[in-house]
Design a protein around this motif. Structure first.
Motif, PDB file in Angstrom:
ATOM      1  N   PRO A  72       0.467  -9.022  -5.907  1.00 47.92           N
ATOM      2  CA  PRO A  72       1.641  -9.882  -6.027  1.00 47.92           C
ATOM      3  C   PRO A  72       2.576  -9.728  -4.820  1.00 47.92           C
ATOM      4  CG  PRO A  72       1.275  -8.646  -8.053  1.00 47.92           C
ATOM      5  CD  PRO A  72       0.368  -8.072  -7.003  1.00 47.92           C
ATOM      6  N   PRO A  73       3.472 -10.706  -4.624  1.00 51.80           N
ATOM      7  CA  PRO A  73       4.425 -10.592  -3.507  1.00 51.80           C
ATOM      8  C   PRO A  73       5.296  -9.353  -3.636  1.00 51.80           C
ATOM      9  CG  PRO A  73       5.003 -12.426  -4.971  1.00 51.80           C
ATOM     10  CD  PRO A  73       3.689 -11.904  -5.417  1.00 51.80           C
ATOM     11  N   ASN A  74       5.608  -8.756  -2.500  1.00 45.99           N
ATOM     12  CA  ASN A  74       6.473  -7.579  -2.430  1.00 45.99           C
ATOM     13  C   ASN A  74       5.972  -6.432  -3.314  1.00 45.99           C
ATOM     14  OD1 ASN A  74       8.378  -8.845  -0.649  1.00 45.99           O
ATOM     15  ND2 ASN A  74       9.012 -10.044  -2.424  1.00 45.99           N
ATOM     16  N   ASP A  75       4.651  -6.243  -3.317  1.00 45.32           N
ATOM     17  CA  ASP A  75       4.044  -5.183  -4.113  1.00 45.32           C
ATOM     18  C   ASP A  75       2.989  -4.466  -3.276  1.00 45.32           C
ATOM     19  OD1 ASP A  75       3.550  -3.547  -6.265  1.00 45.32           O
ATOM     20  OD2 ASP A  75       2.860  -5.141  -7.605  1.00 45.32           O
ATOM     21  N   THR A  76       2.500  -3.337  -3.772  1.00 46.01           N
ATOM     22  CA  THR A  76       1.500  -2.532  -3.085  1.00 46.01           C
ATOM     23  C   THR A  76       0.381  -2.173  -4.053  1.00 46.01           C
ATOM     24  OG1 THR A  76       3.183  -1.576  -1.645  1.00 46.01           O
ATOM     25  CG2 THR A  76       1.124  -0.375  -1.815  1.00 46.01           C
ATOM     26  N   ALA A  77      -0.856  -2.138  -3.545  1.00 48.71           N
ATOM     27  CA  ALA A  77      -1.999  -1.711  -4.352  1.00 48.71           C
ATOM     28  C   ALA A  77      -2.644  -0.506  -3.682  1.00 48.71           C
ATOM     29  CB  ALA A  77      -3.020  -2.831  -4.486  1.00 48.71           C
ATOM     30  N   THR A  78      -3.001   0.490  -4.498  1.00 44.60           N
ATOM     31  CA  THR A  78      -3.727   1.656  -4.025  1.00 44.60           C
ATOM     32  C   THR A  78      -5.179   1.511  -4.460  1.00 44.60           C
ATOM     33  OG1 THR A  78      -1.747   3.015  -4.176  1.00 44.60           O
ATOM     34  CG2 THR A  78      -3.848   4.174  -4.122  1.00 44.60           C
ATOM     35  N   PHE A  79      -6.120   1.708  -3.533  1.00 47.52           N
ATOM     36  CA  PHE A  79      -7.519   1.405  -3.787  1.00 47.52           C
ATOM     37  C   PHE A  79      -8.385   2.607  -4.128  1.00 47.52           C
ATOM     38  CE2 PHE A  79      -6.038  -2.323  -1.536  1.00 47.52           C
ATOM     39  CZ  PHE A  79      -6.464  -3.301  -2.419  1.00 47.52           C
ATOM     40  N   LEU A  80      -7.833   3.815  -4.139  1.00 44.62           N
ATOM     41  CA  LEU A  80      -8.611   4.996  -4.484  1.00 44.62           C
ATOM     42  C   LEU A  80      -7.861   5.817  -5.527  1.00 44.62           C
ATOM     43  CD1 LEU A  80      -9.700   6.177  -0.928  1.00 44.62           C
ATOM     44  CD2 LEU A  80     -11.063   4.900  -2.571  1.00 44.62           C
ATOM     45  N   ASP A  81      -8.547   6.173  -6.607  1.00 44.50           N
ATOM     46  CA  ASP A  81      -7.961   7.061  -7.604  1.00 44.50           C
ATOM     47  C   ASP A  81      -8.112   8.519  -7.189  1.00 44.50           C
ATOM     48  OD1 ASP A  81      -7.126   5.072  -9.326  1.00 44.50           O
ATOM     49  OD2 ASP A  81      -8.994   5.066 -10.449  1.00 44.50           O
ATOM     50  N   GLY A  82      -9.070   8.784  -6.332  1.00 46.65           N
ATOM     51  CA  GLY A  82      -9.324  10.137  -5.847  1.00 46.65           C
ATOM     52  C   GLY A  82      -9.630  10.079  -4.365  1.00 46.65           C
TER      53      GLY A  82
END
Length: 112
Positions: A72-82
């Motif tokens: 979404p706009p103005n958001d961040t995603a992290t692609f690794l849980d470990g």
């Protein structure tokens, strides 16, 4: 001169619609990906594809970690849980739907 045992690297990239290798584990080292995240600085939802690529016997095998993942706009995603281990010559590949997407990664290179 002796090679360093551990090297920490920060990887940054502004995404575009073309897939690009953003990190390749160097010969003689293993890479440990500690962080892989993408920020959407734009005003609309954008998508990201993040992959691991390994070439064996001349054949590149691509494994998607996230495919067309919406941020979404103005958001961040992290692609690794470990953590993600990379062998020498393994490549992290990324593409996005716009230049409003910015990748930030942290890698520990360890001498084999």
């Amino acid at each position: 001169m002796a090679l360093p045992l551990n090297i920490f690297k920060t990887v940054t990239h502004v995404l575009g619609s073309t897939s690009v290798g953003i990190y390749t584990a160097p010969i003689g080292y293993s890479g440990v990906v500690l962080l892989a995240q993408v920020a959407n600085t734009g005003s609309t939802t954008e998508t990201v594809t993040f992959s691991h690529e390994r070439t064996t016997a001349g054949i590149a095998v691509t494994t998607e970690i996230a495919k067309d993942f919406p941020i979404p706009p103005n958001d961040t995603a992290t692609f690794l849980d470990g953590k993600l281990s990379l062998e020498s010559n393994d490549v992290l590949v990324i593409s996005g739907s716009s230049g409003d997407l910015k990748f930030l990664g942290s890698v520990l290179e360890t001498l084999k």
